[in-house]
Design a protein around this motif. Structure first.
Motif, PDB file in Angstrom:
ATOM      1  N   LYS A 191      23.952 -33.197   5.350  1.00  0.00           N
ATOM      2  CA  LYS A 191      22.819 -32.419   4.840  1.00  0.00           C
ATOM      3  C   LYS A 191      22.550 -31.186   5.709  1.00  0.00           C
ATOM      4  O   LYS A 191      22.234 -30.113   5.187  1.00  0.00           O
ATOM      5  CB  LYS A 191      21.570 -33.306   4.768  1.00  0.00           C
ATOM      6  N   VAL A 192      22.706 -31.352   7.021  1.00  0.00           N
ATOM      7  CA  VAL A 192      22.511 -30.207   7.918  1.00  0.00           C
ATOM      8  C   VAL A 192      23.586 -29.143   7.648  1.00  0.00           C
ATOM      9  O   VAL A 192      23.296 -27.944   7.611  1.00  0.00           O
ATOM     10  CB  VAL A 192      22.504 -30.660   9.397  1.00  0.00           C
ATOM     11  N   ALA A 193      24.817 -29.605   7.409  1.00  0.00           N
ATOM     12  CA  ALA A 193      25.895 -28.660   7.100  1.00  0.00           C
ATOM     13  C   ALA A 193      25.528 -27.815   5.886  1.00  0.00           C
ATOM     14  O   ALA A 193      25.716 -26.593   5.883  1.00  0.00           O
ATOM     15  CB  ALA A 193      27.193 -29.427   6.841  1.00  0.00           C
ATOM     16  N   GLU A 222      15.698 -49.804  15.346  1.00  0.00           N
ATOM     17  CA  GLU A 222      15.717 -49.103  14.065  1.00  0.00           C
ATOM     18  C   GLU A 222      16.036 -47.618  14.290  1.00  0.00           C
ATOM     19  O   GLU A 222      15.658 -47.050  15.307  1.00  0.00           O
ATOM     20  CB  GLU A 222      14.345 -49.250  13.399  1.00  0.00           C
ATOM     21  N   PHE A 223      16.738 -47.023  13.328  1.00  0.00           N
ATOM     22  CA  PHE A 223      17.065 -45.599  13.398  1.00  0.00           C
ATOM     23  C   PHE A 223      16.356 -44.847  12.278  1.00  0.00           C
ATOM     24  O   PHE A 223      16.002 -45.419  11.255  1.00  0.00           O
ATOM     25  CB  PHE A 223      18.574 -45.382  13.215  1.00  0.00           C
ATOM     26  N   SER A 224      16.174 -43.539  12.474  1.00  0.00           N
ATOM     27  CA  SER A 224      15.677 -42.681  11.396  1.00  0.00           C
ATOM     28  C   SER A 224      16.235 -41.283  11.611  1.00  0.00           C
ATOM     29  O   SER A 224      16.217 -40.765  12.734  1.00  0.00           O
ATOM     30  CB  SER A 224      14.152 -42.640  11.415  1.00  0.00           C
ATOM     31  N   PHE A 225      16.764 -40.683  10.549  1.00  0.00           N
ATOM     32  CA  PHE A 225      17.332 -39.338  10.671  1.00  0.00           C
ATOM     33  C   PHE A 225      16.729 -38.322   9.711  1.00  0.00           C
ATOM     34  O   PHE A 225      17.075 -37.151   9.772  1.00  0.00           O
ATOM     35  CB  PHE A 225      18.857 -39.380  10.503  1.00  0.00           C
ATOM     36  N   SER A 226      15.826 -38.768   8.817  1.00  0.00           N
ATOM     37  CA  SER A 226      15.344 -37.794   7.826  1.00  0.00           C
ATOM     38  C   SER A 226      14.396 -36.781   8.468  1.00  0.00           C
ATOM     39  O   SER A 226      14.363 -35.620   8.061  1.00  0.00           O
ATOM     40  CB  SER A 226      14.712 -38.506   6.627  1.00  0.00           C
ATOM     41  N   GLY A 227      13.647 -37.203   9.500  1.00  0.00           N
ATOM     42  CA  GLY A 227      12.755 -36.265  10.192  1.00  0.00           C
ATOM     43  C   GLY A 227      13.548 -35.187  10.923  1.00  0.00           C
ATOM     44  O   GLY A 227      13.175 -34.008  10.918  1.00  0.00           O
ATOM     45  N   LEU A 228      14.661 -35.585  11.507  1.00  0.00           N
ATOM     46  CA  LEU A 228      15.510 -34.636  12.233  1.00  0.00           C
ATOM     47  C   LEU A 228      16.094 -33.596  11.269  1.00  0.00           C
ATOM     48  O   LEU A 228      16.115 -32.398  11.559  1.00  0.00           O
ATOM     49  CB  LEU A 228      16.628 -35.406  12.950  1.00  0.00           C
ATOM     50  N   LYS A 229      16.523 -34.086  10.104  1.00  0.00           N
ATOM     51  CA  LYS A 229      17.073 -33.179   9.088  1.00  0.00           C
ATOM     52  C   LYS A 229      16.009 -32.163   8.638  1.00  0.00           C
ATOM     53  O   LYS A 229      16.266 -30.958   8.531  1.00  0.00           O
ATOM     54  CB  LYS A 229      17.558 -34.011   7.898  1.00  0.00           C
ATOM     55  N   THR A 230      14.775 -32.644   8.436  1.00  0.00           N
ATOM     56  CA  THR A 230      13.689 -31.742   8.034  1.00  0.00           C
ATOM     57  C   THR A 230      13.374 -30.756   9.159  1.00  0.00           C
ATOM     58  O   THR A 230      13.114 -29.576   8.909  1.00  0.00           O
ATOM     59  CB  THR A 230      12.430 -32.545   7.660  1.00  0.00           C
ATOM     60  N   ALA A 231      13.441 -31.229  10.404  1.00  0.00           N
ATOM     61  CA  ALA A 231      13.189 -30.334  11.540  1.00  0.00           C
ATOM     62  C   ALA A 231      14.236 -29.215  11.590  1.00  0.00           C
ATOM     63  O   ALA A 231      13.909 -28.069  11.913  1.00  0.00           O
ATOM     64  CB  ALA A 231      13.182 -31.133  12.844  1.00  0.00           C
ATOM     65  N   VAL A 232      15.477 -29.555  11.256  1.00  0.00           N
ATOM     66  CA  VAL A 232      16.530 -28.529  11.212  1.00  0.00           C
ATOM     67  C   VAL A 232      16.229 -27.517  10.100  1.00  0.00           C
ATOM     68  O   VAL A 232      16.369 -26.303  10.295  1.00  0.00           O
ATOM     69  CB  VAL A 232      17.924 -29.168  11.004  1.00  0.00           C
ATOM     70  N   PRO A 238      13.300 -33.074  17.379  1.00  0.00           N
ATOM     71  CA  PRO A 238      12.629 -34.350  17.667  1.00  0.00           C
ATOM     72  C   PRO A 238      13.549 -35.565  17.540  1.00  0.00           C
ATOM     73  O   PRO A 238      14.451 -35.598  16.696  1.00  0.00           O
ATOM     74  CB  PRO A 238      11.556 -34.406  16.578  1.00  0.00           C
ATOM     75  N   ILE A 239      13.305 -36.569  18.398  1.00  0.00           N
ATOM     76  CA  ILE A 239      13.939 -37.887  18.246  1.00  0.00           C
ATOM     77  C   ILE A 239      12.861 -38.813  17.694  1.00  0.00           C
ATOM     78  O   ILE A 239      11.771 -38.903  18.262  1.00  0.00           O
ATOM     79  CB  ILE A 239      14.469 -38.410  19.600  1.00  0.00           C
ATOM     80  N   ALA A 240      13.148 -39.478  16.562  1.00  0.00           N
ATOM     81  CA  ALA A 240      12.127 -40.313  15.910  1.00  0.00           C
ATOM     82  C   ALA A 240      11.678 -41.442  16.833  1.00  0.00           C
ATOM     83  O   ALA A 240      12.504 -42.106  17.455  1.00  0.00           O
ATOM     84  CB  ALA A 240      12.693 -40.893  14.617  1.00  0.00           C
ATOM     85  N   LYS A 280      18.979 -51.043  11.762  1.00  0.00           N
ATOM     86  CA  LYS A 280      19.708 -50.043  10.962  1.00  0.00           C
ATOM     87  C   LYS A 280      18.790 -48.866  10.674  1.00  0.00           C
ATOM     88  O   LYS A 280      17.641 -48.851  11.121  1.00  0.00           O
ATOM     89  CB  LYS A 280      20.238 -50.665   9.679  1.00  0.00           C
ATOM     90  N   THR A 281      19.280 -47.913   9.915  1.00  0.00           N
ATOM     91  CA  THR A 281      18.441 -46.761   9.627  1.00  0.00           C
ATOM     92  C   THR A 281      17.442 -47.106   8.531  1.00  0.00           C
ATOM     93  O   THR A 281      17.735 -47.870   7.625  1.00  0.00           O
ATOM     94  CB  THR A 281      19.277 -45.524   9.235  1.00  0.00           C
ATOM     95  N   ARG A 282      16.254 -46.527   8.664  1.00  0.00           N
ATOM     96  CA  ARG A 282      15.261 -46.764   7.618  1.00  0.00           C
ATOM     97  C   ARG A 282      15.344 -45.691   6.532  1.00  0.00           C
ATOM     98  O   ARG A 282      14.708 -45.794   5.501  1.00  0.00           O
ATOM     99  CB  ARG A 282      13.862 -46.818   8.221  1.00  0.00           C
ATOM    100  N   ASP A 283      16.122 -44.645   6.780  1.00  0.00           N
ATOM    101  CA  ASP A 283      16.257 -43.605   5.741  1.00  0.00           C
ATOM    102  C   ASP A 283      17.710 -43.113   5.680  1.00  0.00           C
ATOM    103  O   ASP A 283      18.562 -43.829   5.209  1.00  0.00           O
ATOM    104  CB  ASP A 283      15.252 -42.467   5.965  1.00  0.00           C
ATOM    105  N   ASP A 284      17.993 -41.906   6.163  1.00  0.00           N
ATOM    106  CA  ASP A 284      19.350 -41.376   6.062  1.00  0.00           C
ATOM    107  C   ASP A 284      20.282 -42.033   7.085  1.00  0.00           C
ATOM    108  O   ASP A 284      19.858 -42.409   8.175  1.00  0.00           O
ATOM    109  CB  ASP A 284      19.358 -39.858   6.361  1.00  0.00           C
ATOM    110  N   ALA A 285      21.566 -42.123   6.731  1.00  0.00           N
ATOM    111  CA  ALA A 285      22.583 -42.506   7.710  1.00  0.00           C
ATOM    112  C   ALA A 285      22.900 -41.273   8.550  1.00  0.00           C
ATOM    113  O   ALA A 285      22.673 -40.145   8.117  1.00  0.00           O
ATOM    114  CB  ALA A 285      23.842 -42.994   7.008  1.00  0.00           C
TER     115      ALA A 285
END
Ligand code: KG4
Ligand code: ZN
Length: 362
Positions: A182-184, A221-231, A212-214, A170-175
């Motif tokens: 959040k990007v919106a 495992e998934f992670s999306f908080s780094g991608l959001k910060t990159a945006v 970036p792809i984590a 599952k994700t370790r941070d954001d879904a």
């Protein structure tokens, strides 16, 4: 077996009625989303109050839709299911207390539903008595790989049977849906972000920006908080500012083209993150079916990339996704789960004591 399902885990007050785990008889949804838009996200207290106001009318509307000519529609209902977790505490309470009360008054067995499992079971609906539902023609086959993607969940699970499943990761941070939301907000698109980002992405260049792809140690495992910060950093850079520039002032300075290109590039990357893991899981488990569940299953880019993936594979799983109205939160998925819980002799709940579990896991 006809089951009435109640879903109130977030901002949708939803009641569905399903027969034999395969036939949709009613799917009534009343959303309080308009009340939350001004805040850019769901306000739990507002959601709970709204559930109280509409839950009984929504139950009645579902019964009326399923049995328009019936004097005593409750006579046709064999069991009640309600989501008892995961979700917002105040919201879950309204649905669970309503279901408990109805189970006692109408003398029906009560099945406690796990919201995330409900999303998966929506894919077992193959027939609809309601107009305008595009459903798969056959039920998923086991072993079944399930990609569960919503505003609160991002997980991959393999099902050997209906209630025999393993969570792979599952994700370790954001879904992922949360990342869309959040990007919106950063690029100035309305809440909920999933539909608005994917609409903007249609006009954008998905190859314009490399995001970036984590890389994680754990395979699934998934992670999306780094991608959001990159945006966020990318958007700051695009308007000629550094990382100290406040995120809420970015949107007004972005051009429409910049906004659409960021939306498209973000979407492509977020979806590729999901599809890469599905690719690994198909190779390892050789599933008969791959189902996508949850609000983000409505995403056309996800469906496109998954179709492309299964076309590349030698003996691919059948790819199943249901009507968009059954991907986002609804009561029919909970009713479907209830049908199978009854059929497979899963334990019922005591209507005098069933409590909620806001952080229920799969
Ligand atoms: O399953 P759901 O209705 O509620 C939860 O249990 O979270 O999912 C809602 C999430 C939101 O984050 C929304 O932005 C996302 O699903 N969503 C989408 C799309 N439609 C809804 N995300 C991407 N693309 C879409 N078309
Ligand atoms: Zn959901």
């Amino acid at each position: 077996m006809i089951v009435l399902g109640i879903e109130t885990s977030c901002d949708e007050t939803a009641v569905g009625i399903v027969q034999d785990g395969s036939t949709l008889l009613a799917n009534e949804v009343s959303s309080s989303i308009d009340l939350h838009v001004a805040y850019g996200g769901v306000v739990p207290e507002i959601a709970a109050r709204s559930h109280i106001e509409v839950i009984i009318p929504v139950v009645e509307a579902a019964l009326k839709t399923a049995f328009p000519d019936e004097q005593n529609p409750w006579d046709r209902i064999d069991a009640i299911t309600a989501t008892y977790g995961a979700g917002l505490g105040g919201s879950l309470l309204v649905g669970v207390l309503t279901a408990r009360t109805l189970a006692i008054l109408k003398n029906k067995p009560l099945f406690p539903a796990n919201h995330v499992l409900g999303h998966v079971f929506a894919n077992f609906l193959t027939e609809s008595k309601l107009p305008n539902y595009a459903l798969p023609t056959r039920q998923p086959q086991f072993p079944m790989l399930a990609l569960i993607v919503s505003g609160g969940h991002t997980q991959l699970a393999v099902f050997k049977d209906f209630f025999d499943y393993t969570l792979l990761g599952k994700t370790r941070d954001d879904a992922v849906g949360e990342a869309f939301d959040k990007v919106a907000k950063i690029i100035g698109l309305p809440y909920p972000g999933g539909p608005s980002v994917s609409a903007a992405a249609v006009n954008g260049d998905a190859q314009k920006y490399r995001l970036p792809i984590a890389k994680l140690d754990s395979k699934y495992e998934f992670s999306f908080s780094g991608l959001k910060t990159a945006v966020l950093r990318l958007a700051q850079e695009q308007i000629g500012q550094d990382f100290t520039f406040p995120s809420y002032r970015i949107a007004e300075r972005l051009s429409e083209a910049q906004r659409d290109d960021i939306a498209a590039s973000f979407q492509r990357t977020a979806i590729k993150t999901l599809v890469d893991k599905v690719d690994l899981a198909i190779a390892e488990f050789n599933p008969g079916s791959l189902v996508i569940a949850g609000g983000v299953a409505a995403n056309q880019e996800l469906r496109r990339q998954l179709r492309e993936l299964v076309q590349r594979i030698d003996s691919p799983p059948s790819l199943e996704y249901t009507d968009i109205k059954l991907c986002t939160d609804n009561g029919a998925m909970i009713a479907t789960l209830g049908c199978f819980m009854a059929e497979k002799n899963q334990p019922t709940a005591d209507p005098y004591s069933l409590s909620i579990d806001p952080s229920l896991k799969m």
